[in-house]
Design a protein around this motif. Sequence first.
Motif, PDB file in Angstrom:
ATOM      1  N   LYS A   1       0.826  -1.208   0.000  1.00  0.00           N
ATOM      2  CA  LYS A   1       0.000   0.000   0.000  1.00  0.00           C
ATOM      3  C   LYS A   1       0.863   1.262   0.000  1.00  0.00           C
ATOM      4  O   LYS A   1       2.041   1.221   0.393  1.00  0.00           O
ATOM      5  N   PRO A   2       0.276   2.389  -0.372  1.00  0.00           N
ATOM      6  CA  PRO A   2       0.909   3.671  -0.054  1.00  0.00           C
ATOM      7  C   PRO A   2       0.960   3.838   1.461  1.00  0.00           C
ATOM      8  O   PRO A   2       0.112   3.304   2.190  1.00  0.00           O
ATOM      9  N   ASN A   3       1.931   4.536   1.952  1.00  0.00           N
ATOM     10  CA  ASN A   3       2.159   4.606   3.395  1.00  0.00           C
ATOM     11  C   ASN A   3       0.959   5.146   4.161  1.00  0.00           C
ATOM     12  O   ASN A   3       0.659   4.694   5.266  1.00  0.00           O
ATOM     13  N   ASN A   4       0.238   6.094   3.581  1.00  0.00           N
ATOM     14  CA  ASN A   4      -0.880   6.712   4.303  1.00  0.00           C
ATOM     15  C   ASN A   4      -2.125   5.831   4.332  1.00  0.00           C
ATOM     16  O   ASN A   4      -3.111   6.193   4.967  1.00  0.00           O
ATOM     17  N   GLU A   5      -2.103   4.688   3.670  1.00  0.00           N
ATOM     18  CA  GLU A   5      -3.265   3.802   3.660  1.00  0.00           C
ATOM     19  C   GLU A   5      -3.116   2.622   4.609  1.00  0.00           C
ATOM     20  O   GLU A   5      -4.057   1.858   4.791  1.00  0.00           O
ATOM     21  N   VAL A   6      -1.947   2.453   5.208  1.00  0.00           N
ATOM     22  CA  VAL A   6      -1.720   1.268   6.048  1.00  0.00           C
ATOM     23  C   VAL A   6      -2.629   1.275   7.264  1.00  0.00           C
ATOM     24  O   VAL A   6      -3.286   0.279   7.586  1.00  0.00           O
ATOM     25  N   TYR A   7      -2.701   2.401   7.964  1.00  0.00           N
ATOM     26  CA  TYR A   7      -3.534   2.512   9.164  1.00  0.00           C
ATOM     27  C   TYR A   7      -4.716   3.456   8.941  1.00  0.00           C
ATOM     28  O   TYR A   7      -5.154   4.145   9.860  1.00  0.00           O
ATOM     29  N   ALA A   8      -5.196   3.486   7.723  1.00  0.00           N
ATOM     30  CA  ALA A   8      -6.346   4.329   7.417  1.00  0.00           C
ATOM     31  C   ALA A   8      -7.593   3.811   8.129  1.00  0.00           C
ATOM     32  O   ALA A   8      -7.771   2.605   8.316  1.00  0.00           O
ATOM     33  N   ILE A   9      -8.448   4.737   8.562  1.00  0.00           N
ATOM     34  CA  ILE A   9      -9.713   4.401   9.213  1.00  0.00           C
ATOM     35  C   ILE A   9     -10.846   5.027   8.403  1.00  0.00           C
ATOM     36  O   ILE A   9     -10.839   6.240   8.154  1.00  0.00           O
ATOM     37  N   PRO A  10     -11.825   4.204   7.978  1.00  0.00           N
ATOM     38  CA  PRO A  10     -11.951   2.755   8.160  1.00  0.00           C
ATOM     39  C   PRO A  10     -10.883   1.982   7.373  1.00  0.00           C
ATOM     40  O   PRO A  10     -10.253   2.536   6.470  1.00  0.00           O
ATOM     41  N   ILE A  11     -10.717   0.722   7.754  1.00  0.00           N
ATOM     42  CA  ILE A  11      -9.671  -0.102   7.150  1.00  0.00           C
ATOM     43  C   ILE A  11      -9.906  -0.232   5.650  1.00  0.00           C
ATOM     44  O   ILE A  11     -11.011  -0.549   5.202  1.00  0.00           O
TER      45      ILE A  11
END
Length: 299
Positions: free
Chosen positions: A60-70
Amino acid sequence: MSTNTVSSALASPAVEEIPWNRKKASPAKIAGTIIGYLSMVVVSAFVLLPFFWMVLSSLKPNNEVYAIPIKWFPSVWHWENYATIWTKSDMTTWLLNTVFFAVIVTLLQVFTGSFAAYGFSKIPFRGRTTLFLIYIATMAVPWQAYMIPQFKLVSAVGLSDTRWSIILLQAFGAFGVFMMKQFYDTIPEDLSEAARLDGLSEFGIYWRVVLPLSGPSLAALAIITFTNTWNDYMGPLIYLRSQKLYTIQLGLKLFISQYNADFAMIMTGSVISVLPILIVFLLGQKQFIAGIATSGMKG
């Protein structure tokens, strides 16, 4: 018995093989089977889900790893992460060190464990049972209880921060002796007696008679030892100081401290660290299951 009788006996199917003679399964049994399979699917999904998420997060792009909601699947697939991490870290050194430790410790553990187990199982001597019980009782002592005295001893003989500190401390273990003895006890004593009558020494009996029969158990012990050594974190953390000796576990900890905000690369490194263990287990799962079954360690 005539030829016709033999032919008719071979040609006629067994009663239970005739479809209309098979006993129909009850609805309760069918329902139980379905529930059992569904339960296994749910448990398997629960176990595999974190690994599945880790693999996807590594792409993933780095900003999507811990994005909420998943967000399970990446918007852009970054396959280049698996090439970039080799330039951002000393991954080659870490992997080579880990492979070295895992292979050497596994070979020594398999040899020493099987050799000692042969003595406890096949060579009668006074106090054998008592000595074996005392040796196996060491498995009940947590490593934290003797961690500091062990470190002082290793440091006193000048082995701290060397490869020998990891190899010597992990090359001998009561678990391997216990596991192999359980299997050796199932080998008929008549084989050893016949070999002794033929003039073989005890080492010859171990090497030429007992060891060739121990393939599944040796494979199971090798897989367990390889996995434990590969995943070991505390041992290298305590004894290794030089970064040129770091294993993959210490290397990932160093990498996280340097790139603590690059979550995608951290996941990439985690996948690389897990992948060899997964491959080893997939290649040796049949031998592992057979070894556990024949060593009397079934749950």
